[in-house]
Structure formats: C-alpha cells, structure tokens
Design a protein around this motif. Structure first.
Motif, PDB file in Angstrom:
ATOM      1  N   CYS A  55      -1.723 -11.079  -4.798  1.00  0.00           N
ATOM      2  CA  CYS A  55      -1.550 -10.991  -6.251  1.00  0.00           C
ATOM      3  C   CYS A  55      -2.120  -9.669  -6.744  1.00  0.00           C
ATOM      4  CB  CYS A  55      -2.277 -12.162  -6.916  1.00  0.00           C
ATOM      5  SG  CYS A  55      -2.337 -12.009  -8.727  1.00  0.00           S
ATOM      6  N   TRP A  57      -3.172  -9.063  -9.628  1.00  0.00           N
ATOM      7  CA  TRP A  57      -4.197  -9.279 -10.643  1.00  0.00           C
ATOM      8  C   TRP A  57      -5.517  -9.688 -10.021  1.00  0.00           C
ATOM      9  CZ3 TRP A  57      -2.939  -7.645 -15.319  1.00  0.00           C
ATOM     10  CH2 TRP A  57      -1.587  -7.630 -15.699  1.00  0.00           C
ATOM     11  N   CYS A  58      -5.480 -10.710  -9.153  1.00  0.00           N
ATOM     12  CA  CYS A  58      -6.749 -11.269  -8.673  1.00  0.00           C
ATOM     13  C   CYS A  58      -6.957 -11.049  -7.178  1.00  0.00           C
ATOM     14  CB  CYS A  58      -6.810 -12.769  -8.988  1.00  0.00           C
ATOM     15  SG  CYS A  58      -5.564 -13.729  -8.103  1.00  0.00           S
ATOM     16  N   CYS A  69       1.212 -16.267 -10.082  1.00  0.00           N
ATOM     17  CA  CYS A  69       0.141 -16.449  -9.101  1.00  0.00           C
ATOM     18  C   CYS A  69      -0.444 -17.861  -9.213  1.00  0.00           C
ATOM     19  CB  CYS A  69      -0.939 -15.415  -9.360  1.00  0.00           C
ATOM     20  SG  CYS A  69      -2.422 -15.675  -8.400  1.00  0.00           S
ATOM     21  N   CYS A  72      -4.494 -17.288 -10.393  1.00  0.00           N
ATOM     22  CA  CYS A  72      -4.863 -16.870 -11.749  1.00  0.00           C
ATOM     23  C   CYS A  72      -3.777 -17.199 -12.774  1.00  0.00           C
ATOM     24  CB  CYS A  72      -5.180 -15.376 -11.776  1.00  0.00           C
ATOM     25  SG  CYS A  72      -3.747 -14.317 -11.467  1.00  0.00           S
TER      26      CYS A  72
END
Ligand code: ZN
Length: 81
Positions: A55, A57-58, A69, A72
């Motif tokens: 991911c 983002w995380c 995801c 998150c």
C-alpha cells in the motif's frame, strides 16, 4: 441465474457443482453473475507474494486485486503493469 427461454432472472445462493433448474420450465439456469462472499477479505486471491503489493499509504501488504487497502482503507495508487 437466468432462464434461457424466458430471460427471467433470479438470485439464489448456489453451491459449486450443482445444477439449478427453472421451476416453471424445467430448463437449466444459466449463471449470469456471481457474488463472492466478502468475509474475511474482499479479495479472492491467495495470500502469496505473487498476489501482493505494498500500500502506498501505510506500507502494509494488500492483495493486488483490491482497490482499497484492507489495512488503512484508503484507495491505493494504480499498479503499473
Ligand atoms: Zn494502506
């Protein structure tokens, strides 16, 4: 499921390998769409390295066929293929 001659469509909980017949015409129903169970994950890919991405983002692993995801919940960037 759809009856070929009448085009009537029904939704039923089907089991793999079974044949379903129309109650009125006795015809074999065609499968026109399938809903996959959501739990425990919306992905139907096995949890293997080949099917996973990170991911953006995380930085947690997520199956490649997911848009969001599972860790998150955010929309992941498109994969470059
Ligand atoms: Zn994430």
């Amino acid at each position: 499921m759809r009856t070929p001659s009448t085009g009537r469509e029904i939704i039923l909980q089907a089991e793999p390998g079974r044949t379903y017949l129309d109650r009125e015409t006795g015809e074999e129903l065609e499968v026109v769409a399938q809903l996959l169970p959501l739990a425990p994950t919306p992905s139907d890919l096995p949890w293997t390295v080949d099917n996973l991405r990170i991911c953006n983002w995380c930085n947690q692993f997520a199956q490649k066929d997911l848009n969001d995801c599972p860790t998150c919940g955010r929309r992941m960037a498109p994969l470059d293929r």
